[in-house]
Design an enzyme around this catalytic site. Structure first.
Site, PDB file in Angstrom:
ATOM      1  N   CYS A 223       0.737  -1.117   0.006  1.00  0.00           N
ATOM      2  CA  CYS A 223       0.144  -0.083   0.019  1.00  0.00           C
ATOM      3  C   CYS A 223       0.875   1.200   0.202  1.00  0.00           C
ATOM      4  O   CYS A 223       0.379   2.365  -0.167  1.00  0.00           O
ATOM      5  CB  CYS A 223      -0.879  -0.047   1.270  1.00  0.00           C
ATOM      6  SG  CYS A 223      -1.859  -1.742   1.605  1.00  0.00           S
ATOM      7  N   HIS A 363      -2.233   8.324   5.929  1.00  0.00           N
ATOM      8  CA  HIS A 363      -2.671   6.895   5.554  1.00  0.00           C
ATOM      9  C   HIS A 363      -3.976   6.345   6.033  1.00  0.00           C
ATOM     10  O   HIS A 363      -4.783   5.775   5.445  1.00  0.00           O
ATOM     11  CB  HIS A 363      -1.507   5.892   5.776  1.00  0.00           C
ATOM     12  CG  HIS A 363      -1.553   4.283   5.357  1.00  0.00           C
ATOM     13  ND1 HIS A 363      -1.620   4.247   3.998  1.00  0.00           N
ATOM     14  CD2 HIS A 363      -1.493   3.485   6.093  1.00  0.00           C
ATOM     15  CE1 HIS A 363      -1.604   2.964   4.049  1.00  0.00           C
ATOM     16  NE2 HIS A 363      -1.704   2.258   5.110  1.00  0.00           N
ATOM     17  N   HIS A 399      -9.783   1.925   0.611  1.00  0.00           N
ATOM     18  CA  HIS A 399      -8.324   1.715   0.683  1.00  0.00           C
ATOM     19  C   HIS A 399      -8.035   1.350  -0.695  1.00  0.00           C
ATOM     20  O   HIS A 399      -8.272  -0.009  -0.899  1.00  0.00           O
ATOM     21  CB  HIS A 399      -7.837   0.845   1.616  1.00  0.00           C
ATOM     22  CG  HIS A 399      -6.248   0.570   1.838  1.00  0.00           C
ATOM     23  ND1 HIS A 399      -5.547   1.328   0.993  1.00  0.00           N
ATOM     24  CD2 HIS A 399      -5.662   0.198   2.758  1.00  0.00           C
ATOM     25  CE1 HIS A 399      -4.283   1.169   1.409  1.00  0.00           C
ATOM     26  NE2 HIS A 399      -4.285   0.377   2.268  1.00  0.00           N
TER      27      HIS A 399
END
Length: 472
Positions: A223, A363, A399
């Site tokens: 990620c 994040h 996400h």
């Protein structure tokens, strides 16, 4: 969460600076733009009168001249940001495949995606969605940068490259190939399986289409991928190896193997009866992240190159950094050390003092451990959070995995341009340890001085990039 069992006692390895020291950061670093052995001492101080000197060489300054996106809110950057500002959730129940037996049955699924005018029909039929998203986002970014048609022919293609990272690669192509192998035997596997399953092919196909022959490859850092790509692309420009780079990330993981894999790990939220409030960064009742998908890419150029072609300059890339936790395959360090050191390295590379940063696109995935690790890291670096706004794009769109940093870089640049921050939605019961303004549930006006965007990946990958408005 089971992964908490594996958390180990914090161990702080030797490092060029002390991440726990809040008053100053003094480190000697190699001048990022120099081809000699000259070294430069950079001081980051909490004293507002001490500001590192910005890069002035137009060949080494990196500017953003175009942005391209494929998202749950469509493929128009301005409309995407307008939807973010409303706080409207893009999370819905999955209908692309039968998810009725899964523990998580929702996500940020893209609907109505069209590649018309960007990919020819014959090629489009063979591609995985990750390649489709990359090509469309990349070409839209070039259009935004005023590079299309005749203008494209004026670019020195030997000094233009593509660096769009991907995590899972062609997940649908791979999944379909496995089904063919099991159900029909290896002779029925398509010869396009390997080319369209490997993760570098999104960058490669876009570069082939454009004829770009400069640095072109893919980075896979879970990620954290997009920010790794932005950082690497900027360094190619700073080092004089390229004039222009298309950089960012792409992911198309809302597929059976993607959702099933993360659900079996226990990482996904299970709020199937209320998917739109499932992504809850920093909320005490969060129960996991929500899978999204898409692509976010930037056109990055040297200021000299952009000025020569009279390009639109949207923002300036100031610097970035990457680091590694060396801790655990899925859990971050609870003390946030890997994250805090990465932020500090980014500020050194960007020649930015801690005092100058007043916006952070976090994040903030909505996981039990990750949210607090990042919050702890931010408190270490920014001992005074007054005036700093921190929001979570994933609360609205989920996400997007390898694409998340690219998508969030676009959100960050739009915030710089518009002076408006999108809200962190689903902020019902804030964790007491979160001691900063999360822009809860309602957009806010905010004049951004310097913004940073954080992305971290399973395995322990950390990445941070810094942007500001362009000032000649």
């Amino acid at each position: 969460m089971e992964t908490q069992k594996f958390l180990q006692s914090p161990h702080l390895p030797a490092f060029p600076f002390n991440p726990l020291r809040k008053n100053t950061l003094l480190t000697t670093v190699k001048a990022p733009l120099s081809t000699t052995s000259t070294r430069r001492t950079v001081l980051l101080s909490h004293h507002p009168s001490i500001t590192p000197t910005r890069e002035k060489d137009a060949k080494k300054r990196v500017v953003i001249t175009g942005m391209g996106i494929v998202s749950v809110f469509g493929s128009d950057v301005d409309k995407f940001y307008e939807r973010l500002l409303t706080g409207e959730s893009g999370i819905t129940l999955i209908d692309r495949f039968d998810a009725s037996e899964l523990t998580t049955r929702f996500g940020g699924q893209i609907r109505g995606f069209k590649s018309n005018g960007y990919i020819d029909r014959k090629t489009d039929q063979r591609l995985d969605d990750c390649q489709r998203y990359c090509i469309v986002a990349g070409k839209k970014a070039l259009e935004d940068a005023a590079i299309s048609g005749d203008e494209l022919s004026k670019i020195n293609k030997e000094r233009a490259g593509v660096l769009v990272g991907c995590g899972l690669g062609g997940a649908t192509v791979f999944y379909d190939g496995v089904k063919s192998l099991i159900q029909r035997g290896f002779r029925k596997i398509t010869p396009f399986l390997v080319p369209y399953e490997i993760s570098n092919m999104a960058s490669a196909l876009l570069a082939i289409d454009l004829g770009f022959m400069g640095p072109t490859y893919s980075i896979s850092a879970a990620c954290a991928t997009s920010n790794y790509c932005l950082y690497a692309a900027a360094n190619h420009i700073r080092e004089g190896k390229a004039d222009l780079m298309i950089a960012g990330g792409v992911e198309a993981a809302v597929v059976p193997i993607g959702i099933s894999g993360y659900a079996s790990w226990g990482a996904l939220s299970k709020r199937n009866n209320d998917p739109q409030t499932a992504s809850r960064p920093w909320d005490k009742d969060r129960d996991g992240f929500v899978m999204g998908e898409g692509a976010g890419v930037l056109v990055m150029e040297s200021l000299e190159h952009a000025m020569k072609r009279d390009a639109p300059i949207l923002a300036e890339y100031l610097g970035g950094a990457v680091s590694f936790d060396a801790h655990h395959i899925t859990s971050p360090r609870s003390d946030g050390f890997g994250v805090s050191s990465c932020i500090q390295r980014c500020l050194v590379d960007a020649r930015v003092s801690v005092e100058e940063v007043n916006y952070i696109n976090a994040h903030a995935t909505s996981t039990i451990l990750g949210d607090l690790a990042e919050a702890n890291a931010l408190k270490k670096v920014f001992n005074n959070t007054t005036g700093i706004k921190v929001n979570a794009t994933k609360s609205i769109i989920g996400h997007c995995m390898a694409a998340s940093g690219g998508v969030e870089a676009i959100a960050t640049i739009k915030a710089i341009q518009t002076g408006w921050l999108h809200p962190t939605v689903n902020q019902f019961n804030l964790e007491p340890a979160v001691e900063f303004d999360t822009v809860a549930n309602k957009k806010q006006q905010h004049e951004i001085n310097v913004a940073i965007s954080n992305s971290f990946g399973i395995g322990g990958h950390n990445s941070v990039v810094a942007f500001s408005a362009f000032k000649p």
